[in-house]
Design an enzyme around this catalytic site. Sequence first.
Site, short mmCIF file in Angstrom:
data_model
loop_
_atom_site.label_atom_id
_atom_site.label_comp_id
_atom_site.label_asym_id
_atom_site.label_seq_id
_atom_site.Cartn_x
_atom_site.Cartn_y
_atom_site.Cartn_z
N LEU A 6 -98.03 -57.70 -26.92
CA LEU A 6 -98.02 -57.26 -28.32
C LEU A 6 -99.42 -57.46 -28.89
O LEU A 6 -99.97 -58.56 -28.83
CB LEU A 6 -97.01 -58.09 -29.13
CG LEU A 6 -96.97 -57.74 -30.62
CD1 LEU A 6 -96.10 -56.53 -30.87
CD2 LEU A 6 -96.43 -58.91 -31.44
N SER A 8 -101.97 -56.82 -32.33
CA SER A 8 -102.05 -56.44 -33.75
C SER A 8 -103.33 -55.65 -34.02
O SER A 8 -104.33 -55.82 -33.33
CB SER A 8 -101.99 -57.69 -34.64
OG SER A 8 -103.11 -58.51 -34.41
N SER A 11 -105.03 -49.61 -34.82
CA SER A 11 -105.35 -48.27 -35.30
C SER A 11 -106.81 -47.92 -35.01
O SER A 11 -107.20 -46.75 -35.07
CB SER A 11 -105.05 -48.12 -36.80
OG SER A 11 -105.81 -49.05 -37.53
N SER A 12 -107.64 -48.93 -34.71
CA SER A 12 -109.07 -48.66 -34.48
C SER A 12 -109.68 -49.78 -33.64
O SER A 12 -109.02 -50.77 -33.33
CB SER A 12 -109.80 -48.58 -35.84
OG SER A 12 -109.58 -49.78 -36.57
N GLY A 13 -110.94 -49.58 -33.31
CA GLY A 13 -111.77 -50.65 -32.75
C GLY A 13 -111.25 -51.30 -31.48
O GLY A 13 -110.72 -50.66 -30.57
N ILE A 14 -111.42 -52.61 -31.43
CA ILE A 14 -111.10 -53.40 -30.24
C ILE A 14 -109.61 -53.30 -29.90
O ILE A 14 -109.23 -53.15 -28.73
CB ILE A 14 -111.51 -54.88 -30.45
CG1 ILE A 14 -113.02 -54.99 -30.69
CG2 ILE A 14 -111.09 -55.75 -29.27
CD1 ILE A 14 -113.48 -56.35 -31.23
N GLY A 15 -108.75 -53.36 -30.92
CA GLY A 15 -107.31 -53.32 -30.71
C GLY A 15 -106.89 -52.01 -30.03
O GLY A 15 -106.10 -52.01 -29.07
N SER A 140 -114.61 -64.91 -32.99
CA SER A 140 -115.94 -64.34 -33.19
C SER A 140 -116.96 -65.43 -32.85
O SER A 140 -116.61 -66.62 -32.88
CB SER A 140 -116.11 -63.92 -34.65
OG SER A 140 -117.46 -63.67 -34.96
N TYR A 153 -115.71 -65.43 -44.08
CA TYR A 153 -115.30 -64.86 -42.80
C TYR A 153 -115.44 -65.91 -41.69
O TYR A 153 -114.52 -66.14 -40.90
CB TYR A 153 -116.14 -63.62 -42.48
CG TYR A 153 -115.84 -63.01 -41.13
CD1 TYR A 153 -114.67 -62.28 -40.93
CD2 TYR A 153 -116.72 -63.15 -40.06
CE1 TYR A 153 -114.39 -61.72 -39.69
CE2 TYR A 153 -116.45 -62.60 -38.83
CZ TYR A 153 -115.29 -61.88 -38.64
OH TYR A 153 -115.02 -61.33 -37.42
P1 NAD Z 1 -111.57 -52.72 -36.97
O1 NAD Z 1 -111.75 -52.74 -38.44
O2 NAD Z 1 -111.74 -51.44 -36.25
O3 NAD Z 1 -110.17 -53.35 -36.55
C1 NAD Z 1 -109.47 -54.29 -37.31
C2 NAD Z 1 -108.04 -53.84 -37.35
O4 NAD Z 1 -107.23 -54.82 -38.05
C3 NAD Z 1 -107.89 -52.53 -38.13
O5 NAD Z 1 -107.16 -51.63 -37.33
C4 NAD Z 1 -107.15 -52.93 -39.38
O6 NAD Z 1 -106.33 -51.91 -39.89
C5 NAD Z 1 -106.33 -54.11 -38.86
N1 NAD Z 1 -105.78 -54.93 -39.93
C6 NAD Z 1 -106.38 -55.44 -41.03
N2 NAD Z 1 -105.48 -56.08 -41.80
C7 NAD Z 1 -104.28 -55.98 -41.17
C8 NAD Z 1 -102.96 -56.44 -41.45
N3 NAD Z 1 -102.68 -57.12 -42.57
N4 NAD Z 1 -101.96 -56.17 -40.56
C9 NAD Z 1 -102.21 -55.48 -39.43
N5 NAD Z 1 -103.44 -54.99 -39.13
C10 NAD Z 1 -104.45 -55.25 -39.98
O7 NAD Z 1 -112.62 -53.79 -36.41
P2 NAD Z 1 -112.72 -54.52 -34.99
O8 NAD Z 1 -114.15 -54.81 -34.84
O9 NAD Z 1 -112.00 -53.78 -33.93
O10 NAD Z 1 -111.98 -55.91 -35.32
C11 NAD Z 1 -110.99 -56.47 -34.49
C12 NAD Z 1 -111.16 -57.98 -34.47
O11 NAD Z 1 -112.42 -58.29 -33.92
C13 NAD Z 1 -111.13 -58.65 -35.84
O12 NAD Z 1 -110.35 -59.83 -35.79
C14 NAD Z 1 -112.59 -58.99 -36.10
O13 NAD Z 1 -112.71 -60.13 -36.94
C15 NAD Z 1 -113.06 -59.28 -34.69
N6 NAD Z 1 -114.50 -59.20 -34.50
C16 NAD Z 1 -115.17 -58.07 -34.82
C17 NAD Z 1 -116.55 -58.03 -34.66
C18 NAD Z 1 -117.37 -56.83 -35.03
O14 NAD Z 1 -118.59 -56.95 -35.14
N7 NAD Z 1 -116.78 -55.66 -35.21
C19 NAD Z 1 -117.22 -59.15 -34.15
C20 NAD Z 1 -116.49 -60.28 -33.80
C21 NAD Z 1 -115.12 -60.29 -33.98
#
Ligand code: NAD
Length: 309
Positions: A6, A8, A11-15, A140, A153
């Site tokens: 599972l 969370s 919709s974008s990014g790492i997930g 992070s 943050y």
């Molecule tokens: P992202 O914004 O593409 O992804 C974050 C996701 O979390 C989005 O899909 C957003 O809709 C979702 N989200 C936010 N609030 C939510 C909620 N209440 N319920 C469910 N989903 C929710 O950015 P990312 O970079 O893919 O971030 C993913 C993780 O990586 C985060 O925890 C972020 O802190 C961490 N991170 C990111 C970076 C960076 O530079 N991008 C660096 C280190 C760590």
Amino acid sequence: APRTVLISGCSSGIGLELAVQLARDPRQRYQVVATMRDLGKKEALEAAAGEALGQTLTVAQLDVCSDESVAQCLSCIQGGEVDVLVNNAGMGAVGPVEGLSIAAMQNIFDTNFFGAVRLVKAVLPGMKRRRQGHIVVVSSVMGLQGVMFNDVYAASKFALEGFFESLAIQLLQFNIFISLVEPGPVVTEFEGKLLAQVSTAEFPDTDPDTLRYFRDFYLPASRELFRSVGQSPQDVAQVIVKIIGKARPPLRRQTNARYSPLTLLKAVDPSGVLYVRTTHSLLFRWPRLLNLGLRCLACGCLPTRVGPR
Ligand code: NAD
């Protein structure tokens, strides 16, 4: 049988990347429940999943800030059993603390910290009963060291590090593993969303000097950092896939070797003075040196790998 994973925030990014890579595992080791707060945003994930959709990947609604949403999501999983939980959902916040309301700060903690805790409370009884499980937390490098104007943050990620390191000890008794994954800058919507917020934000109650340090020193350095050493979400997802595949996963894993000279500064001097003074000097005294250093890291002429491989 495939393990149920599972995740969370898919919709974008790492997930999104992680969900797709696991669902396309050549050995079909995983059944992925890729969740997101707003199902209206599922097209990108569905397109990227391709043939895995409906086979090894299903999409479900999950808002990590809502007890009802978590209960509803778990009730749709067969037996409610989650073998691997990936706490990925998160949001950023940059800017001078004087300009951020307490409510805005609590909102960050509600998502980044309590969102993960809420999911863990929901899946932990089942994992303990079955005496197996793996909880991955996308933390992070800011969970390891503070960064100027990322105070809240970083605090939310430090909170995750403390919570999950503590839990890891107890959970070994139950054969449940915790992994804190610590990316440096990752080029996702994350940075764009933050910069959009910052460009329209007023930052009330903030003195002109602080605002100048934020806009003229921090923001350009941050952009340069993303440009020079930023990783792709695919690369970060790949690291997480490897960790999930391990029989004995590590408690901590940084994903970006190019960032390690910065995390090393704190590791080599437990007093913390070296890290704080060096980053302060790089930002305020020798910003050109900082840019040059970042470019050298990017081109590979500075050593990036520390410690054993
Ligand atoms: P992202 O914004 O593409 O992804 C974050 C996701 O979390 C989005 O899909 C957003 O809709 C979702 N989200 C936010 N609030 C939510 C909620 N209440 N319920 C469910 N989903 C929710 O950015 P990312 O970079 O893919 O971030 C993913 C993780 O990586 C985060 O925890 C972020 O802190 C961490 N991170 C990111 C970076 C960076 O530079 N991008 C660096 C280190 C760590």
